[in-house]
Design an enzyme around this catalytic site. Structure first.
Site, short mmCIF file in Angstrom:
data_model
loop_
_atom_site.label_atom_id
_atom_site.label_comp_id
_atom_site.label_asym_id
_atom_site.label_seq_id
_atom_site.Cartn_x
_atom_site.Cartn_y
_atom_site.Cartn_z
N LEU A 50 4.34 -0.31 -1.83
CA LEU A 50 4.42 0.77 -0.84
C LEU A 50 4.28 0.14 0.55
O LEU A 50 3.44 -0.74 0.75
CB LEU A 50 3.31 1.80 -1.05
CG LEU A 50 3.56 2.97 -1.99
CD1 LEU A 50 2.30 3.82 -2.10
CD2 LEU A 50 4.73 3.82 -1.54
N ASP A 51 5.09 0.59 1.50
CA ASP A 51 4.98 0.11 2.87
C ASP A 51 3.60 0.43 3.43
O ASP A 51 2.97 1.41 3.01
CB ASP A 51 6.03 0.77 3.76
CG ASP A 51 7.45 0.32 3.41
OD1 ASP A 51 7.61 -0.81 2.93
OD2 ASP A 51 8.38 1.12 3.62
N PRO A 52 3.11 -0.36 4.39
CA PRO A 52 1.80 -0.09 4.98
C PRO A 52 1.65 1.33 5.53
O PRO A 52 0.58 1.93 5.42
CB PRO A 52 1.71 -1.12 6.12
CG PRO A 52 2.57 -2.25 5.66
CD PRO A 52 3.70 -1.61 4.91
N ARG B 276 13.12 4.58 3.45
CA ARG B 276 13.49 4.30 4.85
C ARG B 276 15.00 4.15 4.99
O ARG B 276 15.60 4.62 5.96
CB ARG B 276 12.79 3.03 5.34
CG ARG B 276 11.32 3.21 5.63
CD ARG B 276 10.68 1.95 6.15
NE ARG B 276 10.57 0.92 5.12
CZ ARG B 276 11.05 -0.32 5.24
NH1 ARG B 276 11.70 -0.66 6.33
NH2 ARG B 276 10.87 -1.20 4.28
#
Length: 242
Positions: free
Chosen positions: A49-51, A186
Site C-alpha cells: 500500500l502506498d504511504p 493512482r
C-alpha cells in the site's frame, strides 16, 4: 490455543496513513521478537500500500510467508477520492499539482458513464512512482530523481467500479473499486481523468477489503502491543529463533 509465529501466523492490520508497508512490517516484527524473546523472525506483507493509503494489510510470519503469493492474488476493494481537473507527477498528494484542466463539462452522469468503460479486462500502464522494476531499479527511485520512466501496460480485471459521491463545486469524486492483483488505483485515477477529457489525482485511498477480510476485521498497530500481552505464544518458553 497458543499462537506459533515461527511456524506461521497471518495477521491483518489497518495500515496507518503516511506509513510505508515496510515500516508496518518492521514494527510488527520488532514487537513480535520482543514478545517471543527472539532476535530474528521472518515477517512479510502480501500486497503493498502506498504511504498515503490506509486499510487492509496482510502480514505473514514464519513459514506463513510462503503463502504471500497466494494471498496477494485475492481480489481487493478500494474506496478512492479523486480530485478532477488537476494532475500531479505521482497521481496522488505525494507531489504537488503540475497541471490543471477544464472541468466545466464534467457531470455526475458523465462520470458514471465513463466509469463503465473501465469494467472488465483492461490494460493499465503503472504510474512512474511505483515499485515496478526498470532495469533492476524501482520505478519510483528513478522518478524521484527526475528520470524518464517507461513502463509497459499490464492486463488486469476491474470487477466492479461505481461512483459513490460527487461534489460538482469542488470537483471531487469518490469511487468504489473491486479489482484484481496488480491494479494501481493512482493509475486508474489518471486514466479516468483522461477519459473525462480533463485530469485527476487521488486525494485519499483506503483498501477496504482483501478476499474475505474487511478493514473492520483488522487490528490497528497502536492496539497490537496490548493484544500481544493477552496471548500466549509457543516460542515464549522454547526461545527458538527463525
Amino acid at each position: 490455543m497458543p499462537l506459533n509465529f515461527t511456524e506461521g501466523e497471518i495477521l491483518y492490520f489497518d495500515k496507518p496513513y503516511q506509513w510505508t508497508s515496510f515500516q508496518l512490517v518492521a514494527r510488527v516484527r520488532y514487537l513480535l521478537c520482543q514478545k517471543m524473546g527472539v532476535k530474528k523472525l521472518k515477517v512479510g506483507h502480501a500486497g503493498t500500500l502506498d504511504p498515503l493509503a490506509t486499510g487492509v494489510m496482510t502480514i505473514c510470519t514464519g513459514h506463513a510467508t510462503k503463502r504471500i503469493d497466494e494471498l496477494q492474488a485475492h481480489t481487493k476493494e478500494y474506496v478512492a477520492t479523486l480530485q478532477l481537473g488537476a494532475t500531479t507527477p505521482s497521481f496522488d498528494l505525494e507531489k504537488p499539482i503540475d497541471a490543471t484542466f477544464p472541468t466545466e463539462h464534467i457531470t455526475r452522469e458523465g462520470i458514471e458513464k465513463t466509469l463503465e468503460r473501465f469494467k472488465g479486462r483492461i490494460e493499465q500502464v503503472p504510474p512512474s512512482f511505483s515499485a515496478c522494476k526498470v532495469n533492476g531499479k524501482r520505478a519510483y527511485q528513478l522518478a524521484r530523481r527526475g528520470k524518464e520512466v517507461e513502463l509497459k501496460p499490464k492486463v488486469l480485471v476491474i470487477d466492479e467500479i461505481e461512483l459513490q459521491d460527487f461534489n460538482a463545486e469542488t470537483m471531487q469524486a469518490t469511487i468504489r473499486v473491486v479489482c484484481s492483483k496488480g491494479t494501481y488505483i493512482r493509475a486508474l485515477a489518471r486514466d479516468i481523468g483522461e477519459a473525462l477529457q480533463s485530469g485527476a489525482h487521488l486525494t485519499a485511498l483506503r483498501r477496504t477489503r482483501v478476499g474475505d477480510i474487511r478493514v473492520e476485521d483488522c487490528m490497528k498497530i497502536e492496539d497490537f502491543t496490548q493484544w500481544l500481552a493477552t496471548i500466549e505464544t509457543e516460542t515464549e518458553t522454547t526461545n527458538t529463533e527463525f
